[in-house]
Motif scaffolding. Structure first.
Motif, PDB file in Angstrom:
ATOM      1  N   TYR A   4       0.828  -1.214   0.000  1.00 24.81           N
ATOM      2  CA  TYR A   4       0.000   0.000   0.000  1.00 24.81           C
ATOM      3  C   TYR A   4       0.862   1.264   0.000  1.00 24.81           C
ATOM      4  CZ  TYR A   4      -4.016  -2.971   1.011  1.00 24.81           C
ATOM      5  OH  TYR A   4      -4.996  -3.922   0.945  1.00 24.81           O
ATOM      6  N   GLY A   5       1.932   1.256   0.774  1.00 28.19           N
ATOM      7  CA  GLY A   5       2.838   2.399   0.792  1.00 28.19           C
ATOM      8  C   GLY A   5       3.508   2.613  -0.555  1.00 28.19           C
ATOM      9  N   GLU A   6       3.954   1.513  -1.177  1.00 29.70           N
ATOM     10  CA  GLU A   6       4.580   1.627  -2.494  1.00 29.70           C
ATOM     11  C   GLU A   6       3.585   2.116  -3.538  1.00 29.70           C
ATOM     12  OE1 GLU A   6       6.482  -2.218  -3.170  1.00 29.70           O
ATOM     13  OE2 GLU A   6       8.391  -1.186  -2.860  1.00 29.70           O
ATOM     14  N   ILE A   7       2.368   1.609  -3.473  1.00 32.03           N
ATOM     15  CA  ILE A   7       1.337   2.053  -4.420  1.00 32.03           C
ATOM     16  C   ILE A   7       1.067   3.548  -4.248  1.00 32.03           C
ATOM     17  CG2 ILE A   7      -1.131   1.886  -4.977  1.00 32.03           C
ATOM     18  CD1 ILE A   7      -0.880  -1.158  -4.503  1.00 32.03           C
ATOM     19  N   ALA A   8       0.989   4.018  -3.003  1.00 30.36           N
ATOM     20  CA  ALA A   8       0.747   5.445  -2.753  1.00 30.36           C
ATOM     21  C   ALA A   8       1.882   6.298  -3.323  1.00 30.36           C
ATOM     22  CB  ALA A   8       0.600   5.693  -1.257  1.00 30.36           C
ATOM     23  N   LEU A   9       3.136   5.873  -3.109  1.00 27.14           N
ATOM     24  CA  LEU A   9       4.280   6.618  -3.656  1.00 27.14           C
ATOM     25  C   LEU A   9       4.249   6.637  -5.178  1.00 27.14           C
ATOM     26  CD1 LEU A   9       7.284   5.510  -1.423  1.00 27.14           C
ATOM     27  CD2 LEU A   9       6.500   7.835  -1.814  1.00 27.14           C
ATOM     28  N   LEU A  10       3.995   5.491  -5.777  1.00 25.35           N
ATOM     29  CA  LEU A  10       3.986   5.412  -7.239  1.00 25.35           C
ATOM     30  C   LEU A  10       2.817   6.182  -7.839  1.00 25.35           C
ATOM     31  CD1 LEU A  10       5.157   1.729  -7.781  1.00 25.35           C
ATOM     32  CD2 LEU A  10       6.481   3.837  -8.008  1.00 25.35           C
ATOM     33  N   LEU A  11       1.671   6.184  -7.166  1.00 27.87           N
ATOM     34  CA  LEU A  11       0.540   6.970  -7.656  1.00 27.87           C
ATOM     35  C   LEU A  11       0.826   8.470  -7.574  1.00 27.87           C
ATOM     36  CD1 LEU A  11      -2.628   5.070  -6.370  1.00 27.87           C
ATOM     37  CD2 LEU A  11      -1.836   5.332  -8.723  1.00 27.87           C
ATOM     38  N   ALA A  12       1.477   8.896  -6.502  1.00 24.42           N
ATOM     39  CA  ALA A  12       1.841  10.316  -6.382  1.00 24.42           C
ATOM     40  C   ALA A  12       2.812  10.705  -7.505  1.00 24.42           C
ATOM     41  CB  ALA A  12       2.464  10.586  -5.019  1.00 24.42           C
ATOM     42  N   PHE A  13       3.774   9.833  -7.788  1.00 27.39           N
ATOM     43  CA  PHE A  13       4.724  10.097  -8.864  1.00 27.39           C
ATOM     44  C   PHE A  13       4.018  10.087 -10.217  1.00 27.39           C
ATOM     45  CE2 PHE A  13       8.370   8.657 -11.606  1.00 27.39           C
ATOM     46  CZ  PHE A  13       9.063   9.849 -11.559  1.00 27.39           C
ATOM     47  N   LEU A  14       3.078   9.183 -10.388  1.00 31.98           N
ATOM     48  CA  LEU A  14       2.308   9.114 -11.632  1.00 31.98           C
ATOM     49  C   LEU A  14       1.490  10.389 -11.836  1.00 31.98           C
ATOM     50  CD1 LEU A  14       1.351   7.473 -14.111  1.00 31.98           C
ATOM     51  CD2 LEU A  14      -0.486   6.602 -12.652  1.00 31.98           C
ATOM     52  N   VAL A  15       0.892  10.887 -10.789  1.00 27.51           N
ATOM     53  CA  VAL A  15       0.120  12.138 -10.883  1.00 27.51           C
ATOM     54  C   VAL A  15       1.034  13.283 -11.324  1.00 27.51           C
ATOM     55  CG1 VAL A  15      -1.100  13.889  -9.518  1.00 27.51           C
ATOM     56  CG2 VAL A  15      -1.698  11.473  -9.277  1.00 27.51           C
ATOM     57  N   LEU A  16       2.234  13.356 -10.748  1.00 30.83           N
ATOM     58  CA  LEU A  16       3.189  14.394 -11.155  1.00 30.83           C
ATOM     59  C   LEU A  16       3.553  14.246 -12.627  1.00 30.83           C
ATOM     60  CD1 LEU A  16       5.070  16.754 -10.514  1.00 30.83           C
ATOM     61  CD2 LEU A  16       6.765  15.069  -9.748  1.00 30.83           C
ATOM     62  N   GLN A  17       3.751  13.021 -13.083  1.00 32.16           N
ATOM     63  CA  GLN A  17       4.081  12.791 -14.486  1.00 32.16           C
ATOM     64  C   GLN A  17       2.935  13.188 -15.412  1.00 32.16           C
ATOM     65  OE1 GLN A  17       5.239   8.638 -14.217  1.00 32.16           O
ATOM     66  NE2 GLN A  17       7.366   9.211 -14.604  1.00 32.16           N
ATOM     67  N   VAL A  18       1.720  12.861 -15.019  1.00 28.80           N
ATOM     68  CA  VAL A  18       0.560  13.217 -15.847  1.00 28.80           C
ATOM     69  C   VAL A  18       0.372  14.729 -15.892  1.00 28.80           C
ATOM     70  CG1 VAL A  18      -1.969  13.043 -15.999  1.00 28.80           C
ATOM     71  CG2 VAL A  18      -0.606  10.993 -15.569  1.00 28.80           C
ATOM     72  N   VAL A  19       0.556  15.390 -14.770  1.00 29.74           N
ATOM     73  CA  VAL A  19       0.437  16.853 -14.733  1.00 29.74           C
ATOM     74  C   VAL A  19       1.499  17.487 -15.643  1.00 29.74           C
ATOM     75  CG1 VAL A  19       0.713  18.891 -13.245  1.00 29.74           C
ATOM     76  CG2 VAL A  19      -0.665  16.952 -12.474  1.00 29.74           C
ATOM     77  N   ALA A  20       2.728  16.963 -15.593  1.00 31.22           N
ATOM     78  CA  ALA A  20       3.790  17.475 -16.465  1.00 31.22           C
ATOM     79  C   ALA A  20       3.458  17.203 -17.929  1.00 31.22           C
ATOM     80  CB  ALA A  20       5.132  16.852 -16.097  1.00 31.22           C
ATOM     81  N   LEU A  21       2.912  16.039 -18.220  1.00 30.08           N
ATOM     82  CA  LEU A  21       2.531  15.696 -19.594  1.00 30.08           C
ATOM     83  C   LEU A  21       1.440  16.630 -20.116  1.00 30.08           C
ATOM     84  CD1 LEU A  21       2.630  13.792 -22.080  1.00 30.08           C
ATOM     85  CD2 LEU A  21       0.876  12.427 -20.926  1.00 30.08           C
ATOM     86  N   VAL A  22       0.434  16.869 -19.311  1.00 31.81           N
ATOM     87  CA  VAL A  22      -0.654  17.768 -19.715  1.00 31.81           C
ATOM     88  C   VAL A  22      -0.111  19.182 -19.930  1.00 31.81           C
ATOM     89  CG1 VAL A  22      -2.799  18.859 -18.935  1.00 31.81           C
ATOM     90  CG2 VAL A  22      -2.486  16.398 -18.679  1.00 31.81           C
ATOM     91  N   ALA A  23       0.787  19.629 -19.052  1.00 34.39           N
ATOM     92  CA  ALA A  23       1.385  20.956 -19.219  1.00 34.39           C
ATOM     93  C   ALA A  23       2.180  21.019 -20.520  1.00 34.39           C
ATOM     94  CB  ALA A  23       2.282  21.285 -18.033  1.00 34.39           C
ATOM     95  N   MET A  24       2.875  19.936 -20.851  1.00 37.24           N
ATOM     96  CA  MET A  24       3.639  19.914 -22.095  1.00 37.24           C
ATOM     97  C   MET A  24       2.701  19.959 -23.300  1.00 37.24           C
ATOM     98  SD  MET A  24       6.174  17.002 -23.629  1.00 37.24           S
ATOM     99  CE  MET A  24       4.825  15.941 -24.103  1.00 37.24           C
ATOM    100  N   LEU A  25       1.649  19.149 -23.272  1.00 35.81           N
ATOM    101  CA  LEU A  25       0.720  19.115 -24.400  1.00 35.81           C
ATOM    102  C   LEU A  25      -0.022  20.433 -24.574  1.00 35.81           C
ATOM    103  CD1 LEU A  25      -0.697  15.505 -23.987  1.00 35.81           C
ATOM    104  CD2 LEU A  25       1.003  16.309 -25.642  1.00 35.81           C
TER     105      LEU A  25
END
Length: 111
Positions: A4-25
């Motif tokens: 659960y802790g690893e999933i939470a960390l990876l989801l937070a990182f994924l959200v940051l990546q998606v936000v950066a991707l949307v900003a790029m697009l």
């Protein structure tokens, strides 16, 4: 608990990546800063994950980091660092993501 802790960390990182991707697009001026944050997040997420697993499983850090566990994050950090340097130095990126326009640069250069 560990998963659960690893999933939470990876989801937070994924959200940051998606936000950066949307900003790029969207060609947002915030993309460069978000991309820098994404780069900084690579070692932060790795360290937090290693500490979390070590703490929850009560395992020594040397066991958590055994084998090639460190190679992939280091390689990702180095390669992404090259892209971050490009994003911050490139005139094309500056023009695309809200920097000075080409006409402004020409007018400044001819003055």
């Amino acid at each position: 608990m560990t998963v659960y802790g690893e999933i939470a960390l990876l989801l937070a990182f994924l959200v940051l990546q998606v936000v950066a991707l949307v900003a790029m697009l969207r060609r947002s001026p915030r993309f460069k800063l978000l991309f820098l944050y994404q780069w900084i997040a690579i070692p932060v997420v790795f360290i937090l994950d290693a500490v979390w697993v070590s703490t929850v499983l009560d395992a020594p850090m040397s066991q958590v980091l055994a084998g090639d566990a460190v190679a992939a994050p280091i390689l990702s950090f180095i390669l992404t660092g090259i892209w971050v340097a490009y994003v911050y130095k490139s005139v094309r990126v500056r023009n695309t993501f809200g920097g000075a326009t080409a006409s402004t640069q020409v007018a400044t250069a001819s003055s």
